[in-house]
Design a protein around this motif. Structure first.
Motif, mmCIF file in Angstrom:
data_model
loop_
_atom_site.group_PDB
_atom_site.id
_atom_site.type_symbol
_atom_site.label_atom_id
_atom_site.label_comp_id
_atom_site.label_asym_id
_atom_site.label_seq_id
_atom_site.Cartn_x
_atom_site.Cartn_y
_atom_site.Cartn_z
ATOM 1 N N GLN A 13 0.859 -1.288 -0.188
ATOM 2 C CA GLN A 13 0.102 0.043 0.197
ATOM 3 C C GLN A 13 1.108 1.274 0.122
ATOM 4 O O GLN A 13 0.459 2.138 -0.855
ATOM 5 C CB GLN A 13 -0.698 -0.138 1.265
ATOM 6 C CG GLN A 13 -1.971 -1.036 1.111
ATOM 7 C CD GLN A 13 -2.860 -1.344 2.343
ATOM 8 O OE1 GLN A 13 -2.560 -0.659 3.174
ATOM 9 N NE2 GLN A 13 -3.782 -2.485 2.217
ATOM 10 N N ASN A 46 1.743 1.594 -3.462
ATOM 11 C CA ASN A 46 0.663 1.497 -4.389
ATOM 12 C C ASN A 46 1.061 0.560 -5.465
ATOM 13 O O ASN A 46 0.725 0.930 -6.821
ATOM 14 C CB ASN A 46 0.194 2.660 -4.947
ATOM 15 C CG ASN A 46 -1.333 2.775 -5.473
ATOM 16 O OD1 ASN A 46 -1.871 2.114 -4.976
ATOM 17 N ND2 ASN A 46 -1.553 3.843 -6.256
ATOM 18 N N THR A 81 -5.726 1.072 -4.981
ATOM 19 C CA THR A 81 -5.232 -0.146 -4.070
ATOM 20 C C THR A 81 -5.473 0.069 -2.538
ATOM 21 O O THR A 81 -5.205 -0.562 -1.616
ATOM 22 C CB THR A 81 -4.005 -0.807 -4.449
ATOM 23 O OG1 THR A 81 -3.000 0.055 -4.097
ATOM 24 C CG2 THR A 81 -4.026 -1.349 -5.847
ATOM 25 N N ALA A 82 -5.690 1.481 -2.212
ATOM 26 C CA ALA A 82 -5.709 1.692 -0.789
ATOM 27 C C ALA A 82 -6.540 0.802 -0.242
ATOM 28 O O ALA A 82 -7.771 0.697 -0.420
ATOM 29 C CB ALA A 82 -6.138 3.071 -0.747
ATOM 30 N N GLY A 83 -5.876 0.078 0.864
ATOM 31 C CA GLY A 83 -6.757 -0.910 1.554
ATOM 32 C C GLY A 83 -6.766 -2.310 1.117
ATOM 33 O O GLY A 83 -7.304 -3.170 1.637
ATOM 34 N N LYS A 101 -5.774 -6.054 0.188
ATOM 35 C CA LYS A 101 -4.797 -6.957 0.896
ATOM 36 C C LYS A 101 -5.141 -8.241 0.350
ATOM 37 O O LYS A 101 -5.591 -8.573 -0.520
ATOM 38 C CB LYS A 101 -5.496 -6.977 2.058
ATOM 39 C CG LYS A 101 -5.154 -5.678 3.268
ATOM 40 C CD LYS A 101 -5.435 -6.002 4.540
ATOM 41 C CE LYS A 101 -5.346 -4.594 5.354
ATOM 42 N NZ LYS A 101 -6.113 -4.375 6.100
ATOM 43 N N ASP A 149 -8.099 -10.418 -1.181
ATOM 44 C CA ASP A 149 -9.378 -9.847 -1.821
ATOM 45 C C ASP A 149 -9.591 -9.916 -3.247
ATOM 46 O O ASP A 149 -8.609 -9.957 -3.938
ATOM 47 C CB ASP A 149 -9.007 -8.298 -1.541
ATOM 48 C CG ASP A 149 -8.771 -7.765 -0.119
ATOM 49 O OD1 ASP A 149 -9.271 -8.495 0.632
ATOM 50 O OD2 ASP A 149 -8.624 -6.468 -0.163
ATOM 51 N N GLN A 195 -13.767 -8.238 -0.127
ATOM 52 C CA GLN A 195 -12.603 -8.318 0.716
ATOM 53 C C GLN A 195 -12.562 -9.768 1.423
ATOM 54 O O GLN A 195 -13.592 -10.279 1.912
ATOM 55 C CB GLN A 195 -13.187 -7.137 1.864
ATOM 56 C CG GLN A 195 -11.657 -6.735 2.645
ATOM 57 C CD GLN A 195 -12.221 -5.586 3.419
ATOM 58 O OE1 GLN A 195 -13.233 -5.251 3.782
ATOM 59 N NE2 GLN A 195 -11.145 -4.721 3.561
#
Length: 123
Positions: free
Chosen positions: A10, A13, A38-40, A42, A45, A68
């Motif tokens: 993250q 990015n 791609t924030a968040g 993992k 996902d 998620q």
């Protein structure tokens, strides 16, 4: 296309995606209008994205989160399949399991060496 995030960073990015067509892995590097997408995200996902070819790489554009943690053990299962096939060293004793030993005997993080001889036998 849909895919599952195998690895993401993250801070930079970036992400590596296993695609639903089981072809080559796709790579994401946020830039321009995609920056921050791609924030968040993992490992594990599921995402939907546009796929394009860039040189010899498959590149992800406009990633969107679908579910998620839909496949939270996929990365570990793929790593274990490599161990079982003899293509990867068994790193279960290494904590957290992401360190390896270089040719010079030094430890390096986030690198999993492939034994070329065994890979050729499998291919």
């Amino acid at each position: 296309m849909h895919g599952v995030v195998l690895w993401s960073d993250q801070a930079q990015n970036r992400a590596v995606i296993w695609c639903e067509d089981h072809g080559d892995l796709a790579f994401y590097r946020g830039q321009g209008s995609d920056a921050g997408a791609t924030a968040g995200l993992k490992a594990g996902d599921m995402i939907a994205f546009d796929l394009c070819e860039g040189g010899e790489m498959r590149l992800v554009r406009q990633p969107r989160l679908v579910a998620q943690e839909s496949h939270p053990t996929l990365s570990r299962a793929l790593r274990q399949a490599g161990v079982n096939a003899g293509a990867l060293p068994d790193t279960r004793m290494d904590l957290p399991g992401t360190a390896s030993v270089t040719a010079e005997g030094k430890r390096s993080g986030n690198v999993v060496p492939f034994r070329m001889q065994r890979c050729a036998e499998i291919a």
